[in-house]
Structure formats: C-alpha cells, structure tokens
Design a protein around this motif. Sequence first.
Motif, mmCIF file in Angstrom:
data_model
loop_
_atom_site.group_PDB
_atom_site.id
_atom_site.type_symbol
_atom_site.label_atom_id
_atom_site.label_comp_id
_atom_site.label_asym_id
_atom_site.label_seq_id
_atom_site.Cartn_x
_atom_site.Cartn_y
_atom_site.Cartn_z
ATOM 1 N N PRO A 301 0.790 -1.240 0.000
ATOM 2 C CA PRO A 301 0.000 0.000 0.000
ATOM 3 C C PRO A 301 0.817 1.283 0.000
ATOM 4 O O PRO A 301 0.229 2.360 -0.157
ATOM 5 N N VAL A 302 2.126 1.222 0.170
ATOM 6 C CA VAL A 302 2.908 2.461 0.088
ATOM 7 C C VAL A 302 3.523 2.647 -1.302
ATOM 8 O O VAL A 302 4.162 3.673 -1.569
ATOM 9 N N VAL A 303 3.332 1.670 -2.185
ATOM 10 C CA VAL A 303 3.866 1.797 -3.550
ATOM 11 C C VAL A 303 2.809 2.458 -4.422
ATOM 12 O O VAL A 303 1.960 1.804 -5.030
ATOM 13 N N TYR A 304 2.869 3.773 -4.444
ATOM 14 C CA TYR A 304 1.958 4.569 -5.265
ATOM 15 C C TYR A 304 2.761 5.552 -6.108
ATOM 16 O O TYR A 304 3.774 6.095 -5.652
ATOM 17 N N GLY A 305 2.289 5.745 -7.330
ATOM 18 C CA GLY A 305 2.812 6.781 -8.195
ATOM 19 C C GLY A 305 1.647 7.527 -8.807
ATOM 20 O O GLY A 305 0.481 7.226 -8.505
ATOM 21 N N PRO A 306 1.888 8.489 -9.675
ATOM 22 C CA PRO A 306 0.789 9.295 -10.239
ATOM 23 C C PRO A 306 -0.291 8.477 -10.951
ATOM 24 O O PRO A 306 -1.481 8.721 -10.748
ATOM 25 N N ALA A 307 0.109 7.511 -11.763
ATOM 26 C CA ALA A 307 -0.889 6.741 -12.514
ATOM 27 C C ALA A 307 -1.728 5.877 -11.598
ATOM 28 O O ALA A 307 -2.965 5.822 -11.720
ATOM 29 N N SER A 308 -1.093 5.170 -10.666
ATOM 30 C CA SER A 308 -1.844 4.296 -9.770
ATOM 31 C C SER A 308 -2.716 5.100 -8.809
ATOM 32 O O SER A 308 -3.850 4.714 -8.515
ATOM 33 N N LEU A 309 -2.218 6.249 -8.340
ATOM 34 C CA LEU A 309 -3.031 7.070 -7.446
ATOM 35 C C LEU A 309 -4.233 7.658 -8.185
ATOM 36 O O LEU A 309 -5.353 7.693 -7.660
#
Length: 386
Positions: A301-309
């Motif tokens: 859950p801490v692996v977020y970037g612009p596309a996934s967010l």
Amino acid sequence: MSPQSKPRKKKQGKAPGRRPEQQSPYGALLESAAALRSESWLLADAWASELYATLWLAGSGTDPLVEALQKMNDPAALTALRALTGVGSEENRAAAFAAAETVAARGVAEPSWYVAGTVPDFRDAFLVTNLLGDVEVIAITQERAGVGETVLFMRQPVLGATAIELFATPDEGTVALLEDMIASTPEAFRDEITPLSAGDVYDRVWPDVEQFWEDGPDEEAEEGLMGEEDVRHPVQLIALADARVSALVPKEYVIPAVSPERTDEVVGAFLASEHGIADVEAARAFARIVVSAAVEQNRDPVVYGPASLTAVLILNVAARLHVSDEDLALLPEIVRAWAYFTVDARDLPRDEARAVWDEELPTVLAEFSEAYADPELVAERDGQFR
C-alpha cells in the motif's frame, strides 16, 4: 494472419469437363506458416501469439482451426500446430500438441526449429521501474534448446499490462539487455536492476494476464494486431505471456496475500508522520481508502505513483463515494501529504521524488475532478467519504 482467404474473382466461364478449383479457407494462414518452417522457434511463438489473439478477438477461439489443421497432410499445417503449442491456456496448448502429434504420426515433415520434448526453462528474471514505481518492466529469460529468449513485460500497478516484447537474449545476458534499455531512455527508469525469482515474476505478472482476458479487448486491441510498428499493445504477445508465466510455478502454487493487518499499520504510520493536515479524520478517511484499495489489489500500500493514485482516486472515490465540498477542498493537501509519505516510506531519494510528485499532482487532481463531475459516476455513487 487471418484464417480467411482472399475472395476469389468470378470466372467468366469454365472449360467443358473441368471441375471448379477448391480454395482452402486457410490458404493465407498456411502460406504464412510455411514461411516459418526455416525460421526460429522464437518467431514461431510470436506468430502464434498474434494468431491466437486474432481468433480471440474474432470470438472463434483456436479449436476450429486446430481441428481443421489436424486433418491436413501439410508441413505448413504441422508448423502452425507446433507454434500454437507454445501460446495460450494449458488446455489450448494441449489440444494443439495432440493435433500436431497426430499429423506428425502420418509422416509429415517437422519445422526445422522443432525439438521434441523441449520446453522453455527458467534462467533468470529482473525488475526495472521508474522512480515512483508506477512503470515496471519485468524481464523473464527462459532457455529452450540451448537458446535464450527474453520476454519484457511492461505493466503499471492497478492498470496492468501495457506492452509485451520478445527478444533473443543477447550473449551478454538479460542484464545487458536491460542496461541498454535504461541507457536509451535515461529519464524513464531508475538505474537499478533487481533480481526476481520465478515466483516473484508469477506474483507480479500472472494477475495482469488473467485480468487482460477477463476484461476483454479494448478499442486499441485490434489496431495492435494490424502490424503498425508504432502501435504497442499487450494483445500482440499476451497469449505467449500466458504460456510462459503459467509455467514458472507448480499448479498448486498460490500467490501470497498481503495481510489485512497492513491496512491499520500503514494508516497509523501516515497519521503519525508530519503530514501537516489539521483535519486528522479527513486524513484518516483518505488513507484508509487508498491503503485498502492497494491491499485488495494484493500490492504494497505504500507503492503509489501518479498513474496508480489517479486510478484509485477515480475507481474508489469518484465512482463510489460522495465527498462533501469541505472535504473536496481538503483533498489537494491530503493527496500531497500522502504522496510525500510514500516517498519516505519507501526510502526513495526525497528531493528528487517529491519534485516528480510536485510536477504530476496537478494532473492527478485535475483528472480526479473531471471524473468526480462525470454525471455517470455521480449516478453510481452509493457511499460516503466519511
């Protein structure tokens, strides 16, 4: 690759006593398969994967074709069947293999590249990502008949497969292939190459393969099979990826699940960070949404970037939840705080990663706002942000 032949021109007449010539509906396919007989197994797999996808798009599947090819005493038919044994589901591969064995038993000549009893064996695999982890390239190298073959599977968390490519592995190995990729696009990827086990590859890639088949073709799938060099679409090699990735683990293997306890752990860590948000309950509500979405997708859950967010904001907020005007006004601040938190939680280069987020966040928020105002999504919402 279409199994349909070109329409015949009408004859002006026919000579007395001559019977009209019968043209096979598989003429074009057999001609294409014949050209593969002296090529390589790698090219045969790529050809078969596009054929499989073409039949999938047409809604017919491979069964009618395999049944027709099995009846032919034609080396091109056997070539097509041998190629089809390397792509698609286990059931489809088994049917193609059985048909190929039937044809071969009649003495039909095998393609030059075929070696009986040979399957791709896992050699190594590696992961390359962009800075925020929103773009992943998984390189999977397998060896068959002494020849290395590398599949590059390009994906985005939440969104899944974006493109698949197939290469003859260079003599220098898989890492050299990835080093060339990184050097050719220095702004696109981190200069880090992470080794993966066969299980690691399966955990990352197999859900994307399953999701691709379940979702069905998108608007670009057919264009991806038209042969345009500038069109890259996973449909071209998804059937090959299906066969290669499914073979990486035993049948009884189960992908490990992210523990639900991770939700409270990460939400608590976010609230304990220096997020600077006065309305802690709004921050808590947001964090629980994005963390729960990641856990449901079985990813960190801490692996977020612009596309996934952006995807989660649209799918899990705009399409599901009513957000008050007061909370909508808070969202830019909360989203930025969450983005910065993920940078620190993953030990990314702080200044560089935050700068990337600062550049991308206006687009993330604009796409969310547009989706939130969409009348169709407004009608679907049946929950509350908090």
